[in-house]
Each structure stands twice: as structure tokens, then as C-alpha cells.
Design an enzyme around this catalytic site. Structure first.
Site, PDB file in Angstrom:
ATOM      1  N   SER A  34      40.482  43.479  29.152  1.00 15.36           N
ATOM      2  CA  SER A  34      41.932  43.735  29.349  1.00 15.36           C
ATOM      3  C   SER A  34      42.731  42.401  30.063  1.00 15.36           C
ATOM      4  O   SER A  34      42.180  42.100  30.955  1.00 15.36           O
ATOM      5  CB  SER A  34      42.440  44.715  30.370  1.00 15.36           C
ATOM      6  OG  SER A  34      41.865  46.080  29.750  1.00 15.36           O
ATOM      7  N   GLU A  49      45.484  39.876  34.114  1.00 16.22           N
ATOM      8  CA  GLU A  49      44.478  40.164  34.981  1.00 16.22           C
ATOM      9  C   GLU A  49      43.271  39.255  35.155  1.00 16.22           C
ATOM     10  O   GLU A  49      42.597  39.227  36.114  1.00 16.22           O
ATOM     11  CB  GLU A  49      43.851  41.529  34.384  1.00 16.22           C
ATOM     12  CG  GLU A  49      43.064  42.285  35.429  1.00 16.22           C
ATOM     13  CD  GLU A  49      42.366  43.484  34.865  1.00 16.22           C
ATOM     14  OE1 GLU A  49      41.357  43.905  34.739  1.00 16.22           O
ATOM     15  OE2 GLU A  49      43.187  44.301  34.086  1.00 16.22           O
ATOM     16  N   ARG A 101      43.656  46.143  41.001  1.00 17.50           N
ATOM     17  CA  ARG A 101      43.051  45.064  40.650  1.00 17.50           C
ATOM     18  C   ARG A 101      43.222  43.795  41.693  1.00 17.50           C
ATOM     19  O   ARG A 101      43.199  42.867  41.536  1.00 17.50           O
ATOM     20  CB  ARG A 101      43.691  44.521  39.408  1.00 17.50           C
ATOM     21  CG  ARG A 101      43.578  45.435  38.408  1.00 17.50           C
ATOM     22  CD  ARG A 101      41.965  45.603  37.700  1.00 17.50           C
ATOM     23  NE  ARG A 101      42.044  46.743  36.656  1.00 17.50           N
ATOM     24  CZ  ARG A 101      42.128  47.919  36.741  1.00 17.50           C
ATOM     25  NH1 ARG A 101      42.250  48.537  37.884  1.00 17.50           N
ATOM     26  NH2 ARG A 101      42.045  48.662  35.759  1.00 17.50           N
TER      27      ARG A 101
END
Length: 335
Positions: A235, A330, A163
């Protein structure tokens, strides 16, 4: 063509459905547009966005929002093993994945049904079911927001990690991505190690890119809210990576805990940790945890960015207290 709006509502441009505005919103459709915009921006706060599926606005944005509407999917080269495909940064990500499956360009099928646009995928290094976009990105074409110069970043220069990319660190906010070139496989090299992908495919007649895409899409639809109905960023937290010693201790205490090998250690499931802390379906006024997936924080209606972050902090604190593990958002928080 360049479109310019003032006092522009960002409600259609963030899946968390935050009712905030941008002082200026500029949309472009060509490389030449971006060069022109970059040379005229001056010293003003700016933010480049895609589909807004990974953004949490804390309030109105006092500056310029830049949004790509550069389209096009072009096969530009191929060799014995791979296809090289150049894609406009404004292309819908899932639409692009669907196109690759239809064409027989292998590799991205595990990344089906992820909201957002191609340009953002190269920044965020989106990933799911054991595959990351950065695994298949060959290069990223950009325009500098400082002077309008064109620069191409190679795969190595993008510094892709979980990520993460150079566009979230050293090059953050400095460039506009115009195109991304992907290197896609001619021969299948399917990744089936996550979840029950293989079993689902077998029930559909066998393991193919088309069946993997269907299985992933079905699974995501069952676990994640429809952003048209419930505000979220998918998420909310990243899966934490801990050292092997920490993972072994946790595994002894919780034998059912899912763990995965990862660069630099062992990856844990943030969703599992949050679920075991009892957060699934819990809510606090306008914010809650989605009923089908503990990893997803949702806007129950009228929530502010501050509401979301306060709620997320409570989740982080409970995971730290129970497991001794830090989980990080995130989502990109825009102050």
C-alpha cells in the site's frame, strides 16, 4: 557476529526493487553487536532497515545501513489472560504470525502475509483488517545510536497511532530495535469487521485463527503483487482520516463509498478514492498502478525513486481535485 560490506547493493533489501547502493551495510546478530556498533559509528549518516518493504530510495545511500539479523521467539511469561512473547527484531514478520497461530497465541492472525520484519513492525505499527501491531506490543527494547545505552520503551511510550509511532517522530533514527515483546491473548477475540473475513472463514469450517490467517493470506495474494516479480511497497498511500462533516458530504455524493470509524474522525479508503479517479492499471513509462489494487504503485522495470514520486503526485492531485481529500504516502522516502 557483525558483517560489514562496502558499496553494497540494496536490491535484495527493498521490495520496490530500486537498483541503488549503500556506501556501507552493516548487519548484526546480537545486542552486544549493536552496542559495539553504536559506540563506533561516530557522526555519520545512518539508516536502520528491516525487510525494506516500506522504503523508497531516491538514489544511492551515502552512509551506513544497519540491518538486524537478531532471531528468536521466546515465551517469557504468561498470566490468566495472556502470553508474553519476546521476538528478535530480525525475525520475519509473517513467519512470526504463523508461529503465533500454531501455538494458539491469539491476536495477530489478521496481520498475516505482511512482508517485512518484526523490528520494522514496531516502528511502522503495521495494520490490516482492523488490527494493528501496536494493539499487542507490550514493550520495545532498543539500543541508542548515540551512546550505545539500552532503553526499553513501554507501549504507552511508543505512542502508537495509525501507521505511526514515536520511532517515526521524536525518536526517528535515534535507536536500533533489538527485541519486541508482544502480549497475546489466551482467549479468542477475533476481529471480523473488515471485508468478508467472516464469510470466508465459514466456508473453511468456521472462525478460527488458522482460518482467519488463511483468508487474509488468500485475499492479499489476490490483491497484491508478489514482490519477487513486481516491485512495490504494498500500500503506497495511507487511508485518509477526515472529519465527520466532510465524510457525510462525500457519503451523500457517493453512497457506495466505504467509510470506517477512526480516532479523530472518519477513515476513508484511499484505494477506493484512487480507483474512482480512474487510476487502476494506468501507467506512465516505468511506473503504474497495480491491476488488482489501486492502492499499490508498482515499478514496471527500471523505475527510479523520482519516477515513482512524480507518478504518485499525479494520483494525489487527482484525488484532491475530485474529492477534496488529501492522501499521504505510507512509504518512507529515503533521499
Amino acid at each position: 557476529m557483525i558483517k560489514h560490506f562496502t558499496s553494497y547493493s540494496l536490491l535484495p533489501h527493498n521490495t520496490f526493487r530500486m537498483n541503488v547502493k549503500a556506501a556501507d551495510f552493516v548487519e548484526f546478530t546480537t545486542l552486544e553487536d549493536v552496542v559495539s556498533i553504536a559506540k563506533e559509528l561516530g557522526d555519520v549518516r545512518r539508516l536502520v532497515i528491516g525487510g525494506g518493504s516500506n522504503l523508497l530510495f531516491m538514489g544511492d545511500f551515502e552512509g551506513v545501513i544497519l540491518h538486524s539479523a537478531i532471531k528468536g521467539i521466546e515465551l517469557i511469561d504468561e498470566n490468566e489472560d495472556a502470553f508474553f512473547v519476546r521476538v528478535g527484531s530480525g525475525v520475519n514478520w509473517d513467519g512470526f504470525v504463523a508461529h503465533t497461530v500454531e501455538k494458539g497465541w491469539q491476536g495477530l492472525e489478521n496481520l498475516s502475509a505482511i512482508p517485512g520484519e518484526v523490528g520494522a513492525s514496531a516502528v511502522q505499527n503495521v495494520g490490516a483488517y482492523g488490527v494493528e501491531a501496536g494493539d499487542f506490543i507490550e514493550r520495545v527494547e532498543t539500543v541508542s545510536l548515540t551512546d550505545g545505552s539500552v532503553k526499553v520503551f513501554t507501549k504507552e511510550e511508543c505512542e502508537y497511532a495509525y501507521r505511526d509511532s514515536i520511532f517515526k517522530r521524536a525518536e526517528k533514527g535515534k535507536n536500533v530495535i533489538t527485541h519486541v515483546v508482544f502480549k497475546l491473548n489466551k482467549k479468542p477475540n477475533f476481529v471480523l469487521s473488515y471485508g468478508n473475513l467472516k464469510e470466508q472463514c465459514e466456508t473453511m469450517g468456521g472462525v478460527t485463527a488458522k482460518n482467519i490467517r488463511a483468508a487474509v493470506s488468500n485475499t492479499r495474494a489476490a490483491k497484491l503483487p508478489d514482490p519477487a516479480e513486481i516491485g512495490s511497497a504494498g500500500s503506497f498511500f495511507m487511508n485518509p482520516v477526515v472529519d465527520s462533516e466532510k465524510a457525510e458530504k462525500l457519503k451523500k455524493l457517493y453512497p457506495e463509498m466505504p467509510i470506517y470509524p477512526a480516532p479523530g474522525g472518519v477513515k476513508l479508503s484511499a484505494g477506493w478514492l484512487i480507483d474512482r479517479c480512474g487510476w487502476k492499471e494506468k501507467s506512465s513509462e516505468r511506473v503504474g498502478v497495480y491491476r488488482n489494487q489501486a492502492l499499490v504503485v508498482v515499478n514496471l522495470g527500471g523505475a527510479t525513486g523520482k519516477d515513482v514520486m512524480n507518478f504518485a503526485t499525479l494520483i494525489q492531485e487527482s484525488v484532491k481535485e475530485k474529492f477534496g481529500v488529501n492522501i499521504s504516502p505510507e512509504v518512507n522516502v529515503i533521499d
